[in-house]
Design a protein around this motif. Structure first.
Motif, PDB file in Angstrom:
ATOM      1  N   GLY A  42     -26.132   0.617 -11.855  1.00  0.00           N
ATOM      2  CA  GLY A  42     -25.971  -0.489 -12.885  1.00  0.00           C
ATOM      3  C   GLY A  42     -25.082  -1.712 -12.233  1.00  0.00           C
ATOM      4  N   ARG A  43     -24.547  -1.427 -10.885  1.00  0.00           N
ATOM      5  CA  ARG A  43     -23.695  -2.366 -10.297  1.00  0.00           C
ATOM      6  C   ARG A  43     -24.052  -3.035  -9.094  1.00  0.00           C
ATOM      7  NH1 ARG A  43     -18.722  -3.355 -12.163  1.00  0.00           N
ATOM      8  NH2 ARG A  43     -18.668  -3.368 -14.580  1.00  0.00           N
ATOM      9  N   VAL A  73     -23.626  -6.299  -3.886  1.00  0.00           N
ATOM     10  CA  VAL A  73     -24.225  -7.389  -3.116  1.00  0.00           C
ATOM     11  C   VAL A  73     -22.895  -8.449  -2.853  1.00  0.00           C
ATOM     12  CG1 VAL A  73     -25.416  -9.376  -3.229  1.00  0.00           C
ATOM     13  CG2 VAL A  73     -26.243  -7.257  -3.909  1.00  0.00           C
ATOM     14  N   GLN A  74     -22.039  -8.424  -3.681  1.00  0.00           N
ATOM     15  CA  GLN A  74     -20.874  -9.675  -3.645  1.00  0.00           C
ATOM     16  C   GLN A  74     -19.843  -9.051  -2.670  1.00  0.00           C
ATOM     17  OE1 GLN A  74     -18.222  -9.707  -7.177  1.00  0.00           O
ATOM     18  NE2 GLN A  74     -17.802 -11.725  -6.504  1.00  0.00           N
ATOM     19  N   ARG A  75     -19.660  -7.679  -2.595  1.00  0.00           N
ATOM     20  CA  ARG A  75     -18.862  -7.208  -1.369  1.00  0.00           C
ATOM     21  C   ARG A  75     -19.536  -7.350  -0.154  1.00  0.00           C
ATOM     22  NH1 ARG A  75     -18.492  -2.960  -5.384  1.00  0.00           N
ATOM     23  NH2 ARG A  75     -19.639  -1.624  -3.994  1.00  0.00           N
ATOM     24  N   SER A  76     -20.907  -6.975  -0.129  1.00  0.00           N
ATOM     25  CA  SER A  76     -21.505  -7.136   1.342  1.00  0.00           C
ATOM     26  C   SER A  76     -21.490  -8.682   1.723  1.00  0.00           C
ATOM     27  CB  SER A  76     -23.003  -6.568   1.171  1.00  0.00           C
ATOM     28  OG  SER A  76     -23.548  -7.426   0.359  1.00  0.00           O
ATOM     29  N   LEU A  77     -21.369  -9.525   0.854  1.00  0.00           N
ATOM     30  CA  LEU A  77     -21.466 -10.823   1.544  1.00  0.00           C
ATOM     31  C   LEU A  77     -20.095 -11.354   2.112  1.00  0.00           C
ATOM     32  CD1 LEU A  77     -23.417 -12.797  -1.434  1.00  0.00           C
ATOM     33  CD2 LEU A  77     -24.314 -11.820   0.768  1.00  0.00           C
ATOM     34  N   LEU A  97     -29.389 -13.410   2.127  1.00  0.00           N
ATOM     35  CA  LEU A  97     -30.406 -13.466   1.424  1.00  0.00           C
ATOM     36  C   LEU A  97     -31.097 -11.902   1.030  1.00  0.00           C
ATOM     37  CD1 LEU A  97     -32.312 -16.907   2.608  1.00  0.00           C
ATOM     38  CD2 LEU A  97     -31.037 -16.557   0.690  1.00  0.00           C
ATOM     39  N   ILE A  98     -31.143 -11.358   2.240  1.00  0.00           N
ATOM     40  CA  ILE A  98     -31.935 -10.032   1.896  1.00  0.00           C
ATOM     41  C   ILE A  98     -30.894  -9.079   0.958  1.00  0.00           C
ATOM     42  CG2 ILE A  98     -32.165  -7.664   3.384  1.00  0.00           C
ATOM     43  CD1 ILE A  98     -32.897  -9.496   5.600  1.00  0.00           C
ATOM     44  N   ALA A  99     -29.751  -9.144   1.279  1.00  0.00           N
ATOM     45  CA  ALA A  99     -28.618  -8.581   0.102  1.00  0.00           C
ATOM     46  C   ALA A  99     -29.091  -8.820  -1.029  1.00  0.00           C
ATOM     47  CB  ALA A  99     -27.236  -8.805   0.562  1.00  0.00           C
ATOM     48  N   LEU A 100     -29.277 -10.165  -1.467  1.00  0.00           N
ATOM     49  CA  LEU A 100     -29.507 -10.760  -3.012  1.00  0.00           C
ATOM     50  C   LEU A 100     -30.735 -10.159  -3.204  1.00  0.00           C
ATOM     51  CD1 LEU A 100     -27.960 -12.078  -4.919  1.00  0.00           C
ATOM     52  CD2 LEU A 100     -29.125 -14.011  -4.102  1.00  0.00           C
ATOM     53  N   HIS A 101     -31.757  -9.931  -2.248  1.00  0.00           N
ATOM     54  CA  HIS A 101     -33.267  -9.361  -2.748  1.00  0.00           C
ATOM     55  C   HIS A 101     -32.917  -7.798  -3.059  1.00  0.00           C
ATOM     56  CE1 HIS A 101     -36.225 -12.203  -1.976  1.00  0.00           C
ATOM     57  NE2 HIS A 101     -35.870 -12.712  -0.931  1.00  0.00           N
ATOM     58  N   ARG A 102     -32.108  -7.232  -2.362  1.00  0.00           N
ATOM     59  CA  ARG A 102     -31.993  -5.872  -2.765  1.00  0.00           C
ATOM     60  C   ARG A 102     -31.350  -5.550  -4.169  1.00  0.00           C
ATOM     61  NH1 ARG A 102     -35.262  -5.963   0.427  1.00  0.00           N
ATOM     62  NH2 ARG A 102     -35.415  -5.189   2.610  1.00  0.00           N
ATOM     63  N   GLY A 103     -30.309  -6.543  -4.403  1.00  0.00           N
ATOM     64  CA  GLY A 103     -29.725  -6.492  -5.540  1.00  0.00           C
ATOM     65  C   GLY A 103     -30.582  -6.800  -6.777  1.00  0.00           C
ATOM     66  N   LEU A 104     -31.463  -7.563  -6.491  1.00  0.00           N
ATOM     67  CA  LEU A 104     -32.725  -8.026  -7.593  1.00  0.00           C
ATOM     68  C   LEU A 104     -33.462  -6.578  -7.798  1.00  0.00           C
ATOM     69  CD1 LEU A 104     -33.277 -11.607  -6.951  1.00  0.00           C
ATOM     70  CD2 LEU A 104     -32.355 -10.933  -9.023  1.00  0.00           C
ATOM     71  N   GLU A 145     -23.143 -21.176  -1.367  1.00  0.00           N
ATOM     72  CA  GLU A 145     -23.806 -21.279  -2.870  1.00  0.00           C
ATOM     73  C   GLU A 145     -24.484 -19.904  -3.075  1.00  0.00           C
ATOM     74  OE1 GLU A 145     -25.445 -25.456  -3.847  1.00  0.00           O
ATOM     75  OE2 GLU A 145     -26.199 -24.711  -1.974  1.00  0.00           O
ATOM     76  N   VAL A 146     -25.073 -18.984  -1.892  1.00  0.00           N
ATOM     77  CA  VAL A 146     -25.285 -17.740  -2.082  1.00  0.00           C
ATOM     78  C   VAL A 146     -24.064 -16.796  -2.730  1.00  0.00           C
ATOM     79  CG1 VAL A 146     -26.539 -15.913  -0.891  1.00  0.00           C
ATOM     80  CG2 VAL A 146     -27.171 -18.073  -0.243  1.00  0.00           C
ATOM     81  N   GLU A 147     -23.104 -16.928  -1.884  1.00  0.00           N
ATOM     82  CA  GLU A 147     -21.914 -16.129  -2.370  1.00  0.00           C
ATOM     83  C   GLU A 147     -21.438 -16.463  -3.925  1.00  0.00           C
ATOM     84  OE1 GLU A 147     -18.948 -16.950   0.447  1.00  0.00           O
ATOM     85  OE2 GLU A 147     -19.880 -15.808   2.060  1.00  0.00           O
ATOM     86  N   ALA A 148     -21.560 -17.784  -4.166  1.00  0.00           N
ATOM     87  CA  ALA A 148     -21.266 -18.278  -5.669  1.00  0.00           C
ATOM     88  C   ALA A 148     -22.224 -17.546  -6.766  1.00  0.00           C
ATOM     89  CB  ALA A 148     -21.299 -19.533  -5.822  1.00  0.00           C
TER      90      ALA A 148
END
Length: 309
Positions: free
Chosen positions: A201-202, A207-211, A228-235, A292-295
């Motif tokens: 659930g986190r 993702v935030q840490r990996s960026l 972008l891949i990390a954000l895909h994996r988070g979704l 903006e990805v990090e934000a």
């Protein structure tokens, strides 16, 4: 007769300043005795004059050395107007540097002030004489103490300090340390730090840490694609399935906590399409930067925490 009138008028004009009434001068000190070398001597001088008169600043004593043993540290003036009189209050602070060998009286010199009134006929002035006053000074120690057979008798024993029980303070310290540790654990769980980082659930917290640190990579195109891949994996982890651009409305319907970032997620999928399908990483970065990805990842992680994940 006319000559007599002119003579009287001239006499009044010459003696006009002397008519200015200085009604009283009073000197007050907290105490006249018990002063040692280095002590401050505070004095209050009250001068009552006729209405309309005020002290001339140039006539006030200036801070500095008064005698070889006395120094004026500061002086302030407070003027009060009343119906039939005016009061001028001087607050003076002296410092004594007299190293007395015995108790004796010392005289603090007086001084004169000029008060003035600006009337229709001109400026009227008068002198107010502040008289000298005395203080008694004392030595810090005996000049010649009484003789003792044993020299050790001149030394006084050290005072005995009470023994304090440290146990209550230690208990309180342990209690507060435990509360601080508990608060740290709760904060780590809320922020998904350390061992709580990979709990279910986190996903967006991970993702935030990996960026972190991607912005310092030498090859920013590779860093951008990794973000972008990390954000895909988070979704995907949040929804339990692959989430593509066309799935965004359904994803937000299933997870309404992230609806506040709908615009950011739409920009993310557009940048992902340009990067991975159009091979236009530079164009994607210009439209939606790594910052903006990090934000967006940070806002999604915050929404994740608010949702209780």
């Amino acid at each position: 007769m006319r000559r007599l009138i002119l003579l009287l008028f001239a006499l009044f004009a010459l003696t006009g300043p002397a008519w200015a009434q200085v009604r009283s001068v009073e000197v007050r000190a907290p105490r006249p005795f018990g002063y040692f070398v280095g002590d401050l001597v505070r004095v209050q001088v009250d001068i009552k004059v006729d209405p309309g008169f005020s002290v001339q600043a140039a006539s006030l004593p200036q801070p500095g050395s008064v005698t070889y043993w006395l120094e004026l540290r500061s002086i302030t003036v407070d003027e009060t107007r009343q119906a039939d009189t005016a009061r001028i209050r001087l607050n003076l602070v002296y410092q004594s540097f007299y190293a007395a060998l015995d108790a004796r009286a010392l005289e603090i010199p007086g001084f004169a002030l000029t008060v003035a009134s600006n009337g229709q006929s001109g400026i009227t002035t008068a002198k107010a004489q502040v008289p000298a006053w005395s203080i008694n000074v004392s030595p810090l120690r005996e000049v010649q103490p009484p003789p003792r057979e044993d020299p050790l008798e001149y030394m006084r024993p050290d005072g005995r300090a009470p023994l304090l029980d440290p146990e209550p303070q230690l208990k309180w310290a342990a209690l507060f340390a435990g509360l601080a540790l508990l608060a740290l654990i709760l904060l780590a769980r809320d922020r998904a730090w350390g061992p709580f980082g990979k709990r279910r659930g986190r996903a967006f917290a991970a993702v935030q840490r990996s960026l972190r640190g991607l912005g310092r990579r030498p090859d920013q195109d590779i860093a951008y694609r990794e973000a972008l891949i990390a954000l895909h994996r988070g979704l995907d982890e949040t929804d339990g399935r692959r989430v593509l651009a066309d799935d965004l409305p359904a994803f937000l319907a299933r997870h309404p906590a992230y609806r506040v970032e709908e615009n950011g997620l739409a920009c993310f999928f557009h940048a992902s399409r340009l990067t991975f399908f159009g091979r236009e990483t530079a164009a994607a970065r210009s439209q939606w930067s790594l910052a903006e990805v990090e934000a967006t990842a940070g806002k999604l992680a915050a929404a994740e925490r608010m949702a209780g994940g």
